[in-house]
Design a protein around this motif. Sequence first.
Motif, PDB file in Angstrom:
ATOM      1  N   VAL A   6       0.843  -1.196   0.000  1.00  0.00           N
ATOM      2  CA  VAL A   6       0.000   0.000   0.000  1.00  0.00           C
ATOM      3  C   VAL A   6       0.883   1.252   0.000  1.00  0.00           C
ATOM      4  O   VAL A   6       1.726   1.425   0.882  1.00  0.00           O
ATOM      5  N   LEU A   7       0.685   2.116  -0.975  1.00  0.00           N
ATOM      6  CA  LEU A   7       1.384   3.394  -1.041  1.00  0.00           C
ATOM      7  C   LEU A   7       0.575   4.423  -0.254  1.00  0.00           C
ATOM      8  O   LEU A   7      -0.577   4.712  -0.594  1.00  0.00           O
ATOM      9  N   VAL A   8       1.166   4.974   0.797  1.00  0.00           N
ATOM     10  CA  VAL A   8       0.487   5.957   1.639  1.00  0.00           C
ATOM     11  C   VAL A   8       1.063   7.334   1.307  1.00  0.00           C
ATOM     12  O   VAL A   8       2.221   7.628   1.620  1.00  0.00           O
ATOM     13  N   GLY A  30      -1.641  -1.680 -10.466  1.00  0.00           N
ATOM     14  CA  GLY A  30      -2.873  -2.004  -9.746  1.00  0.00           C
ATOM     15  C   GLY A  30      -2.705  -2.152  -8.253  1.00  0.00           C
ATOM     16  O   GLY A  30      -3.583  -2.708  -7.580  1.00  0.00           O
ATOM     17  N   ARG A  31      -1.589  -1.675  -7.712  1.00  0.00           N
ATOM     18  CA  ARG A  31      -1.411  -1.716  -6.259  1.00  0.00           C
ATOM     19  C   ARG A  31      -2.247  -0.618  -5.601  1.00  0.00           C
ATOM     20  O   ARG A  31      -2.504   0.420  -6.193  1.00  0.00           O
ATOM     21  N   PRO A  32      -2.650  -0.827  -4.360  1.00  0.00           N
ATOM     22  CA  PRO A  32      -3.530   0.142  -3.688  1.00  0.00           C
ATOM     23  C   PRO A  32      -2.798   1.405  -3.243  1.00  0.00           C
ATOM     24  O   PRO A  32      -1.632   1.367  -2.847  1.00  0.00           O
ATOM     25  N   ILE A  33      -3.523   2.518  -3.298  1.00  0.00           N
ATOM     26  CA  ILE A  33      -3.000   3.827  -2.903  1.00  0.00           C
ATOM     27  C   ILE A  33      -3.930   4.464  -1.874  1.00  0.00           C
ATOM     28  O   ILE A  33      -5.156   4.475  -2.047  1.00  0.00           O
ATOM     29  N   VAL A  34      -3.332   4.981  -0.818  1.00  0.00           N
ATOM     30  CA  VAL A  34      -4.055   5.760   0.183  1.00  0.00           C
ATOM     31  C   VAL A  34      -3.572   7.200   0.092  1.00  0.00           C
ATOM     32  O   VAL A  34      -2.365   7.459   0.122  1.00  0.00           O
ATOM     33  N   VAL A  35      -4.490   8.138  -0.049  1.00  0.00           N
ATOM     34  CA  VAL A  35      -4.155   9.559  -0.071  1.00  0.00           C
ATOM     35  C   VAL A  35      -4.640  10.187   1.225  1.00  0.00           C
ATOM     36  O   VAL A  35      -5.796  10.014   1.628  1.00  0.00           O
ATOM     37  N   VAL A  88      -4.168  15.453  13.012  1.00  0.00           N
ATOM     38  CA  VAL A  88      -2.900  15.365  13.742  1.00  0.00           C
ATOM     39  C   VAL A  88      -1.831  14.793  12.831  1.00  0.00           C
ATOM     40  O   VAL A  88      -2.032  14.626  11.637  1.00  0.00           O
ATOM     41  N   ASN A  89      -0.654  14.467  13.409  1.00  0.00           N
ATOM     42  CA  ASN A  89       0.488  14.083  12.585  1.00  0.00           C
ATOM     43  C   ASN A  89       0.366  12.701  11.963  1.00  0.00           C
ATOM     44  O   ASN A  89       0.760  12.506  10.812  1.00  0.00           O
ATOM     45  N   SER A  90      -0.132  11.724  12.680  1.00  0.00           N
ATOM     46  CA  SER A  90      -0.135  10.353  12.183  1.00  0.00           C
ATOM     47  C   SER A  90      -1.330  10.055  11.295  1.00  0.00           C
ATOM     48  O   SER A  90      -2.479  10.367  11.648  1.00  0.00           O
ATOM     49  N   ALA A  91      -1.065   9.405  10.169  1.00  0.00           N
ATOM     50  CA  ALA A  91      -2.156   8.968   9.286  1.00  0.00           C
ATOM     51  C   ALA A  91      -2.996   7.883   9.937  1.00  0.00           C
ATOM     52  O   ALA A  91      -4.100   7.585   9.472  1.00  0.00           O
ATOM     53  N   PHE A  92      -2.488   7.283  11.013  1.00  0.00           N
ATOM     54  CA  PHE A  92      -3.258   6.268  11.729  1.00  0.00           C
ATOM     55  C   PHE A  92      -4.297   6.878  12.667  1.00  0.00           C
ATOM     56  O   PHE A  92      -5.078   6.158  13.267  1.00  0.00           O
ATOM     57  N   TYR A  93      -4.283   8.202  12.812  1.00  0.00           N
ATOM     58  CA  TYR A  93      -5.292   8.895  13.607  1.00  0.00           C
ATOM     59  C   TYR A  93      -6.141   9.782  12.716  1.00  0.00           C
ATOM     60  O   TYR A  93      -6.352  10.957  12.999  1.00  0.00           O
ATOM     61  N   GLY A  94      -6.615   9.208  11.625  1.00  0.00           N
ATOM     62  CA  GLY A  94      -7.472   9.933  10.705  1.00  0.00           C
ATOM     63  C   GLY A  94      -8.779   9.203  10.484  1.00  0.00           C
ATOM     64  O   GLY A  94      -9.077   8.191  11.127  1.00  0.00           O
ATOM     65  N   THR A  95      -9.566   9.724   9.560  1.00  0.00           N
ATOM     66  CA  THR A  95     -10.860   9.147   9.210  1.00  0.00           C
ATOM     67  C   THR A  95     -10.922   8.967   7.698  1.00  0.00           C
ATOM     68  O   THR A  95     -10.688   9.928   6.954  1.00  0.00           O
ATOM     69  N   PRO A  96     -11.236   7.730   7.223  1.00  0.00           N
ATOM     70  CA  PRO A  96     -11.458   6.476   7.959  1.00  0.00           C
ATOM     71  C   PRO A  96     -10.180   5.958   8.636  1.00  0.00           C
ATOM     72  O   PRO A  96      -9.099   6.506   8.422  1.00  0.00           O
ATOM     73  N   ASP A  97     -10.345   4.875   9.403  1.00  0.00           N
ATOM     74  CA  ASP A  97      -9.256   4.297  10.178  1.00  0.00           C
ATOM     75  C   ASP A  97      -8.307   3.512   9.271  1.00  0.00           C
ATOM     76  O   ASP A  97      -8.694   2.494   8.693  1.00  0.00           O
ATOM     77  N   LEU A  98      -7.065   3.972   9.154  1.00  0.00           N
ATOM     78  CA  LEU A  98      -6.102   3.333   8.252  1.00  0.00           C
ATOM     79  C   LEU A  98      -5.754   1.919   8.699  1.00  0.00           C
ATOM     80  O   LEU A  98      -5.702   0.999   7.873  1.00  0.00           O
ATOM     81  N   VAL A 114       4.276   1.692   2.024  1.00  0.00           N
ATOM     82  CA  VAL A 114       5.337   2.563   1.506  1.00  0.00           C
ATOM     83  C   VAL A 114       4.874   3.988   1.746  1.00  0.00           C
ATOM     84  O   VAL A 114       3.830   4.404   1.242  1.00  0.00           O
ATOM     85  N   ILE A 115       5.642   4.743   2.533  1.00  0.00           N
ATOM     86  CA  ILE A 115       5.226   6.072   2.975  1.00  0.00           C
ATOM     87  C   ILE A 115       5.975   7.151   2.203  1.00  0.00           C
ATOM     88  O   ILE A 115       7.207   7.151   2.148  1.00  0.00           O
ATOM     89  N   ILE A 116       5.206   8.090   1.614  1.00  0.00           N
ATOM     90  CA  ILE A 116       5.794   9.223   0.898  1.00  0.00           C
ATOM     91  C   ILE A 116       4.976  10.471   1.227  1.00  0.00           C
ATOM     92  O   ILE A 116       3.885  10.383   1.796  1.00  0.00           O
ATOM     93  N   GLY A 117       5.516  11.660   0.856  1.00  0.00           N
ATOM     94  CA  GLY A 117       4.737  12.880   1.033  1.00  0.00           C
ATOM     95  C   GLY A 117       5.446  13.949   1.849  1.00  0.00           C
ATOM     96  O   GLY A 117       6.661  14.080   1.821  1.00  0.00           O
TER      97      GLY A 117
END
Length: 207
Positions: free
Chosen positions: A18-20, A57-62, A98-108, A121-124
Amino acid sequence: MTNTSAFDAPLTIDADAVLVVIDVQKGFEDYAFWGTRDNPEAELRIAELTDAWQATGRPIVVVQHASQAGPLVPGTPGYELKDAVAGVAADLHITKPVNSAFYGTPDLHAWLQQRGARQVVIIGIMTNVCNETTARMAGNLGYDTVFPTDAMHTFDMTGPDGVTVPAAELARATGTVLHAMRFAKVVTTGDVLAAARADRPAVVGAS
């Protein structure tokens, strides 16, 4: 943290890695607010990775940061995504306060667990803030975390002693800590692209 044996193994990119993509927003172009940045080619590397993920076709999270003040307030031009990712067809879109993508909506974390994904894979933006915080949490949660530092950037920051630390030094320190403490595999975009091509079966009939 990431399992040591997995960390030391050669880099591979899972077929469902997963590309985050974190906070690639126009508000970070407000240099009067943020100051001096590093890595002027970050957006090019980000685009290369999103293109590769879409092609295979790999998944992407924005992820987008929603501030209550400053250049990243929802509904303002600064909240919008930069051109490098504006056209990306995301499998999941997260808004975080906040800073972490794990504290967002929806729940990563819940979404990754539902998919059975083990690698992120974390970028940005920014290397040593939201990217690093997300990588530390991903490592602690047991994900195989990949951190291509040339596909991100940060800004100069001033410490409590009044000394300003250049963005490139902050980025290097982040990569050093994540690597030394086994939170993530610190690599380059080229490393990721090469591994992704090696680990993805060729599409029949593709040129």
